[in-house]
Design a protein around this motif. Structure first.
Motif, PDB file in Angstrom:
ATOM      1  N   VAL A 119       3.955  -8.609  -2.035  1.00 17.03           N
ATOM      2  CA  VAL A 119       4.914  -8.464  -0.940  1.00 17.03           C
ATOM      3  C   VAL A 119       4.205  -8.074   0.343  1.00 17.03           C
ATOM      4  O   VAL A 119       3.184  -7.410   0.330  1.00 17.03           O
ATOM      5  N   ASP A 120       4.782  -8.529   1.435  1.00 15.61           N
ATOM      6  CA  ASP A 120       4.387  -8.083   2.762  1.00 15.61           C
ATOM      7  C   ASP A 120       5.548  -7.219   3.233  1.00 15.61           C
ATOM      8  O   ASP A 120       6.674  -7.710   3.349  1.00 15.61           O
ATOM      9  N   PRO A 121       5.310  -5.923   3.492  1.00 13.69           N
ATOM     10  CA  PRO A 121       6.415  -5.030   3.871  1.00 13.69           C
ATOM     11  C   PRO A 121       7.230  -5.505   5.057  1.00 13.69           C
ATOM     12  O   PRO A 121       8.359  -5.090   5.241  1.00 13.69           O
ATOM     13  N   GLU A 122       6.688  -6.417   5.848  1.00 14.99           N
ATOM     14  CA  GLU A 122       7.406  -6.914   7.025  1.00 14.99           C
ATOM     15  C   GLU A 122       8.233  -8.162   6.741  1.00 14.99           C
ATOM     16  O   GLU A 122       8.965  -8.619   7.598  1.00 14.99           O
ATOM     17  N   GLU A 123       8.137  -8.747   5.559  1.00 15.31           N
ATOM     18  CA  GLU A 123       8.765 -10.038   5.297  1.00 15.31           C
ATOM     19  C   GLU A 123      10.200  -9.996   4.780  1.00 15.31           C
ATOM     20  O   GLU A 123      10.824 -11.022   4.639  1.00 15.31           O
ATOM     21  N   ILE A 124      10.742  -8.832   4.473  1.00 12.48           N
ATOM     22  CA  ILE A 124      12.120  -8.784   4.000  1.00 12.48           C
ATOM     23  C   ILE A 124      13.042  -9.061   5.184  1.00 12.48           C
ATOM     24  O   ILE A 124      12.943  -8.407   6.215  1.00 12.48           O
ATOM     25  N   PRO A 125      13.936 -10.032   5.071  1.00  5.29           N
ATOM     26  CA  PRO A 125      14.820 -10.366   6.196  1.00  5.29           C
ATOM     27  C   PRO A 125      15.694  -9.187   6.624  1.00  5.29           C
ATOM     28  O   PRO A 125      16.165  -8.424   5.791  1.00  5.29           O
ATOM     29  N   ASP A 126      15.872  -9.043   7.925  1.00  6.24           N
ATOM     30  CA  ASP A 126      16.717  -7.962   8.443  1.00  6.24           C
ATOM     31  C   ASP A 126      18.129  -8.031   7.893  1.00  6.24           C
ATOM     32  O   ASP A 126      18.775  -7.007   7.696  1.00  6.24           O
ATOM     33  N   ARG A 185       1.196   7.718  -3.944  1.00  9.19           N
ATOM     34  CA  ARG A 185       0.069   8.413  -3.318  1.00  9.19           C
ATOM     35  C   ARG A 185      -1.277   7.944  -3.863  1.00  9.19           C
ATOM     36  O   ARG A 185      -2.291   8.110  -3.221  1.00  9.19           O
ATOM     37  N   ARG A 186      -1.292   7.365  -5.064  1.00 14.04           N
ATOM     38  CA  ARG A 186      -2.537   6.849  -5.623  1.00 14.04           C
ATOM     39  C   ARG A 186      -2.975   5.555  -4.944  1.00 14.04           C
ATOM     40  O   ARG A 186      -4.119   5.183  -5.006  1.00 14.04           O
ATOM     41  N   PRO A 211       0.817  -1.210   0.000  1.00  7.97           N
ATOM     42  CA  PRO A 211       0.000   0.000   0.000  1.00  7.97           C
ATOM     43  C   PRO A 211       0.854   1.265   0.000  1.00  7.97           C
ATOM     44  O   PRO A 211       1.198   1.788   1.056  1.00  7.97           O
ATOM     45  N   GLY A 212       1.224   1.768  -1.160  1.00 12.00           N
ATOM     46  CA  GLY A 212       1.965   3.021  -1.280  1.00 12.00           C
ATOM     47  C   GLY A 212       3.356   2.988  -0.708  1.00 12.00           C
ATOM     48  O   GLY A 212       3.745   3.848   0.067  1.00 12.00           O
ATOM     49  N   ARG A 213       4.158   1.997  -1.087  1.00 15.06           N
ATOM     50  CA  ARG A 213       5.501   1.826  -0.523  1.00 15.06           C
ATOM     51  C   ARG A 213       6.578   1.837  -1.609  1.00 15.06           C
ATOM     52  O   ARG A 213       6.323   1.486  -2.754  1.00 15.06           O
ATOM     53  N   LEU A 214       7.785   2.199  -1.189  1.00 15.81           N
ATOM     54  CA  LEU A 214       8.965   2.206  -2.051  1.00 15.81           C
ATOM     55  C   LEU A 214      10.043   1.353  -1.402  1.00 15.81           C
ATOM     56  O   LEU A 214      10.296   1.484  -0.200  1.00 15.81           O
TER      57      LEU A 214
END
Length: 128
Positions: free
Chosen positions: A87-94, A126-127, A16-19
C-alpha cells in the motif's frame, strides 16, 4: 460464530508503521477501526476482511485474534491483519474516508483504544 458477537474489527497495519482507520468527521472518536457485524456462520477473520474491504476498499489478510472485549453486553472481537497488496498511504481515495495513521496519530484519535490492541500496535507499528 456465536450470536453474542456483535462486532468484528480489523487492526490493519502496514509499513512504514501505519494503522488503517476509517474517518468519522464531527464524531467522537474521529476515527475508528474498520470492520462490521458478522453474518451467519462467518468467521471473525472473514468478517474483518469483508468489513474492511467495504469500508476502506483495502483487501486484507486476517491474522490472529487479539481478543474479545465485552462492554455493556456488546462483544467485539479484534483481528490483526495486513494488506494483501503493498500500500501507498496516499493512494486511498478521499471518497472512502479512510487513511493510514502513524502511531502518534492513533494515540490522538483513539486515546481509549483497548489495551491488548494498543499493545499489539506498540509491538507491530513501532518495530517498522
Amino acid at each position: 460464530m456465536s450470536r453474542q458477537v456483535h462486532l468484528v474489527l480489523a487492526v490493519v497495519t502496514a509499513p512504514p508503521g501505519r494503522l488503517l482507520l476509517v474517518h468519522r468527521p464531527g464524531e467522537v472518536p474521529p476515527a475508528v477501526l474498520p470492520g462490521g457485524r458478522p453474518q451467519d456462520k462467518e468467521s471473525p477473520g472473514a468478517t474483518a476482511a469483508r468489513g474492511c474491504l467495504e469500508e476502506t476498499g483495502v483487501e486484507i489478510r486476517p491474522g490472529r485474534q487479539l481478543g474479545r472485549f465485552n462492554h455493556d453486553g456488546i462483544v467485539t472481537i479484534y483481528v490483526a491483519a495486513s494488506p494483501v497488496h503493498d500500500v501507498d498511504p496516499e493512494e486511498i481515495p478521499d471518497s472512502v474516508r479512510a487513511g493510514w495513521y502513524l502511531h502518534d496519530q492513533v494515540d490522538m484519535v483513539l486515546p481509549d483504544l483497548w489495551a491488548p490492541v494498543r499493545h499489539h500496535l506498540e509491538n507491530t507499528i513501532r518495530r517498522r
